[in-house]
Enzyme design. Structure first.
Site, PDB file in Angstrom:
ATOM      1  N   LYS A  54       0.846  -1.205   0.000  1.00  0.00           N
ATOM      2  CA  LYS A  54       0.000   0.000   0.000  1.00  0.00           C
ATOM      3  C   LYS A  54       0.874   1.245   0.000  1.00  0.00           C
ATOM      4  O   LYS A  54       0.647   2.194  -0.754  1.00  0.00           O
ATOM      5  CB  LYS A  54      -0.929   0.005   1.218  1.00  0.00           C
ATOM      6  CG  LYS A  54      -2.125  -0.929   1.058  1.00  0.00           C
ATOM      7  CD  LYS A  54      -2.859  -1.193   2.364  1.00  0.00           C
ATOM      8  CE  LYS A  54      -3.956  -2.240   2.144  1.00  0.00           C
ATOM      9  NZ  LYS A  54      -4.579  -2.711   3.370  1.00  0.00           N
ATOM     10  N   GLN A  98      -4.994  -1.272   9.613  1.00  0.00           N
ATOM     11  CA  GLN A  98      -4.927  -2.617   9.032  1.00  0.00           C
ATOM     12  C   GLN A  98      -5.568  -3.640   9.976  1.00  0.00           C
ATOM     13  O   GLN A  98      -5.202  -3.728  11.148  1.00  0.00           O
ATOM     14  CB  GLN A  98      -3.458  -2.972   8.766  1.00  0.00           C
ATOM     15  CG  GLN A  98      -3.246  -4.296   8.068  1.00  0.00           C
ATOM     16  CD  GLN A  98      -3.776  -4.317   6.636  1.00  0.00           C
ATOM     17  OE1 GLN A  98      -3.576  -3.380   5.873  1.00  0.00           O
ATOM     18  NE2 GLN A  98      -4.474  -5.380   6.277  1.00  0.00           N
ATOM     19  N   ASP A 121     -11.286   3.005   4.015  1.00  0.00           N
ATOM     20  CA  ASP A 121     -11.738   1.606   3.912  1.00  0.00           C
ATOM     21  C   ASP A 121     -13.267   1.527   3.839  1.00  0.00           C
ATOM     22  O   ASP A 121     -13.820   0.495   3.483  1.00  0.00           O
ATOM     23  CB  ASP A 121     -11.265   0.811   5.141  1.00  0.00           C
ATOM     24  CG  ASP A 121     -10.147  -0.174   4.798  1.00  0.00           C
ATOM     25  OD1 ASP A 121      -9.945  -0.434   3.598  1.00  0.00           O
ATOM     26  OD2 ASP A 121      -9.497  -0.662   5.734  1.00  0.00           O
TER      27      ASP A 121
END
Ligand code: NDP
Length: 300
Positions: A54, A98, A121
């Site tokens: 990422k 995460q 997200d």
């Protein structure tokens, strides 16, 4: 007739290219650089790989990448303090914590501590509610990637029968909402669904997100249907040598490709779209924060 292969790797590269162009324009015309902060707690090897990837792709797109690595023993309050600091940082437009988090953390509480407009997200309860009510939101990356592939394939999805296999909060449910938003007739199937083969056979669009290797055989697929395989499953591959493994999807690719009109492979289908959409979401969040026009074709 063999199905058309939907090349997610190529499409993701194109999306990243469009993001990078827009980022370059933002810098030239407004002096703004979008920034993505990724928070990693602990040493989970798979999570470390994702976070590295990422960060690399964020920088390649011309954005700023901020990585916060915290020890697995960090307290939830310490993690929340990091999130609050990122919420307040004007250089940070997107925040991603995460998952999974260590067992002593409450994931919902941590995700809901992220400022919703920075929740790239799309897991914050406010974004989930907004998506469900058709309001502008941050959309979860994997379903957004699937939607982009489907729109590129069909143009309008209006009136199509879509079956989503799986009802997780990360993939299945938001995918169904997005398809509904594009005026599909949507069925969500799950482990208690009766006559699953018959349900799937009605679908013009099948999105499989169950996490069961090659569960969907070709004879469940309506001839000509578009099959989007979200599954990523590692299975033994003795043919490659002792102890070797390979990745497969939730769809039995060989038999499904004989029947489908178009299909995503695993790997190289949906997978690469997820990070591309994370970059797209970060750009979108930045444009919204600065009241600038959003990039076209990169949101739901
Ligand atoms: P979850 O385990 O959270 O959800 C799986 C869903 O599949 C559940 O709703 C479950 O039903 C349903 N299911 C399980 N078994 C069956 C069955 N036999 N018949 C019908 N439905 C079934 O998984 P995720 O949604 O997180 O992930 C799904 C897959 O997608 C995984 O392989 C994952 O690795 C992959 N993935 C890929 C991503 C990418 O970037 N390409 C990103 C995220 C996930 P029930 O609710 O009834 O238990």
């Amino acid at each position: 007739m063999a199905a058309q292969v939907i090349d997610g790797k190529e499409f993701a590269a194109e999306v990243r290219g469009r993001v990078a162009e827009h980022v370059a324009r933002l810098k030239d015309e407004h002096g703004i650089t979008p920034g993505l902060a990724v928070v990693l707690v602990g040493e989970d090897p798979a999570s470390q790989v994702y976070v590295r990837s990422k960060g690399k792709q964020t920088v390649e797109a011309g954005m700023e990448s901020f990585e916060h690595k915290l020890d697995a023993s960090v307290s939830q309050d310490e993690l929340l303090a990091v999130v609050q600091q990122l919420n307040a940082d004007p250089k940070v437009h997107g925040i991603l914590v995460q998952l999974p988090l260590p067992a002593h953390m409450n994931e919902d509480l941590v995700i809901n501590a992220i400022a919703p407009e920075k929740d790239v997200d799309g897991f914050h309860i406010s974004n989930v509610g907004r998506l469900g009510t058709g309001q502008k939101s941050m959309v979860p990356c994997t379903p957004l990637g699937c939607l982009m592939l489907l729109r590129a394939q069909h143009g309008s999805l209006s009136g199509m029968n879509a079956v989503v296999l799986g009802r997780s909060n990360i993939v299945g449910k938001p995918m169904a909402q997005l398809l509904l938003g594009d005026s599909c007739t949507v069925t969500i199937a799950h482990s208690r669904t009766r006559d699953l083969p018959e349900v799937v056979r009605r679908a013009d669009i099948v999105v499989a997100a169950v996490g069961r290797p090659e569960m969907v055989p070709g004879d469940w697929i309506k001839p000509g249907a578009t099959v989007i395989d979200v599954g990523i499953n590692r299975i033994d591959a003795p043919e490659k040598g002792e102890g070797k493994t390979r990745l497969v999807g939730d769809v039995d690719y060989a038999s499904a490709a004989e029947v489908a009109g178009a299909i995503t492979p695993v790997p190289g289908g949906v997978g690469p779209m997820t990070i591309a959409c994370l970059l797209a979401n970060t750009l979108t969040a930045c444009c919204r924060a600065r009241n600038l026009p959003e990039p076209e074709g990169l949101t739901a």
